[in-house]
Design an enzyme around this catalytic site. Sequence first.
Site, short mmCIF file in Angstrom:
data_model
loop_
_atom_site.label_atom_id
_atom_site.label_comp_id
_atom_site.label_asym_id
_atom_site.label_seq_id
_atom_site.Cartn_x
_atom_site.Cartn_y
_atom_site.Cartn_z
CD GLN A 1 -6.64 21.65 7.57
OE1 GLN A 1 -6.11 20.62 7.15
NE2 GLN A 1 -6.37 22.84 7.07
CB CYS B 1 -1.91 21.64 1.72
SG CYS B 1 -2.80 22.03 0.21
CB CYS C 1 -0.88 -0.01 1.25
SG CYS C 1 -1.77 1.53 1.52
CE1 TYR D 1 -8.01 30.78 -3.96
CE2 TYR D 1 -6.59 32.15 -2.59
CZ TYR D 1 -7.06 31.78 -3.84
OH TYR D 1 -6.58 32.41 -4.96
CG ASP E 1 -5.75 27.31 4.03
OD1 ASP E 1 -4.90 26.64 3.41
OD2 ASP E 1 -6.43 26.84 4.97
CB CYS F 1 1.70 4.29 6.16
SG CYS F 1 0.10 4.71 6.79
CB CYS G 1 -6.04 1.52 7.77
SG CYS G 1 -5.35 3.15 7.39
CD GLU H 1 -13.72 27.37 -0.47
OE1 GLU H 1 -13.76 26.62 -1.47
OE2 GLU H 1 -12.65 27.64 0.13
#
Length: 454
Positions: A289, A411, A80, A318, A384, A83, A163, A339
């Site tokens: 978030q 991000c 996977c 945003y 943002d 991670c 998971c 937004e």
Amino acid sequence: MKKGQIYEGIIERVDFPNKGMIYIPEEEKYVTVKNGIPGQKVRFMINKFKRGNGEGRLLEVLEKSPLETREPVCSIFPACGGCMYQTMSYEEQVKMKEGQIHRIMDPVVKGDYIFESVKESPKEFHYRNKMEFSFGDEYKDGPLSLGLHKKGSTYDVLTAADCQLVHRDMNQILSCVLAYFREWNVSYYKKMQHTGYLRHLLLRRGVTSGEILVHVITTSQAEYDYAPLVSRLLALPLEGKIVGIMHIINDSLSDVVQSDETRLLYGQDYFYETLLGLRFKISTFSFFQPNSLAAEVLYSIVRDYIGDTKDKEVFDLYSGTGTIAQLLASVAKEVIGVEIVEEAVEAAKVNAALNGLTNCRFIAGDVLKVLDDLTEKPDMIILDPPRDGIHPKALPKILAYGVENIVYISCKPTSLARDLPAFLAAGYEVQRSCSVDQFCETVHVETVVLMSRK
């Protein structure tokens, strides 16, 4: 160096987002190979080479990295791709991400600035409050699976029953849903043929409330009785509590979670979460978030960077569901959030009312266009933007306000680095910056920058 050639080498470092850098002495060149860990000796094949840059595909890990000091924590690692860094200590993961940020930011920022490190997530595992799992099979014509895609594959799906990014409640729900549809021998949706029934399982769980929403997403190509599944789900011995179960019909050709029709099977279509003392009502498709506790760290930093907002007009561009705007509203004259996603704006209005805030105003629309219509002049601006950064045509409009301080939350640090030169050219200096590791074990990291006019 030609396409198809196979080499061996050691990954010297990993650049954002997951580009392992390997030096080939005989070619006197670096090659980037994804999905590796610094220090691993790997075998790889060249699959692209142009303008002096080579890209390779990882074939095999020949020797583990000295940084791999932990055993895998789930059963589907490393197949996977979720991670990638779980065999590294958390301390080394954070150190690696800090190096990545410096290599991206330092060449762009002119002059000295304070970088205040990468802040750790309060929880390394079980932190995600939202997860989208896919139905499929692990191999062609194999048994039904429900979980996450194999690394590098858009078709093969690994069952993620353990998971470690999500709360154990979500794992129990996943196993229950998978067992139910296996018993009925239900087909999954095949993206190329556009046939089949099961598409996704979307789970949302409030970290502070323990409230859970369950969404089964299917096509309209069949009908099944969901009453037995609802009974099984409600009987699960969960730590939290299921407050809503929904069946979502989605006949779109694209592989995204969206709704043509939503059927409420049980309870309600929202749950509550608390951040820094404020309460938020979150529905199926509301943006929030995904790491609630790390979001508190992030927003505390933003609040600190913004400083005194008393009697000031603040633009939150945003703004999503208005989380930052509401955190600032109690000490600002007015906060205006802009937004483009209408549902997020509606959610922001509901949450502002829920928290008794009357000096927040939220506008649905593209920042590029809305700024032309606003008559208010901001004293400070918070940005943002989505992963791709600020629209190039919106940047001059933002800079034209000439506010003293701007806080940029990113991000994707490469998008931030692309946008920063415009601010620097307009007379801004980077004063402070730090990152928050909202996505432990993965390649992602959130970065905050405070810019002030010279």
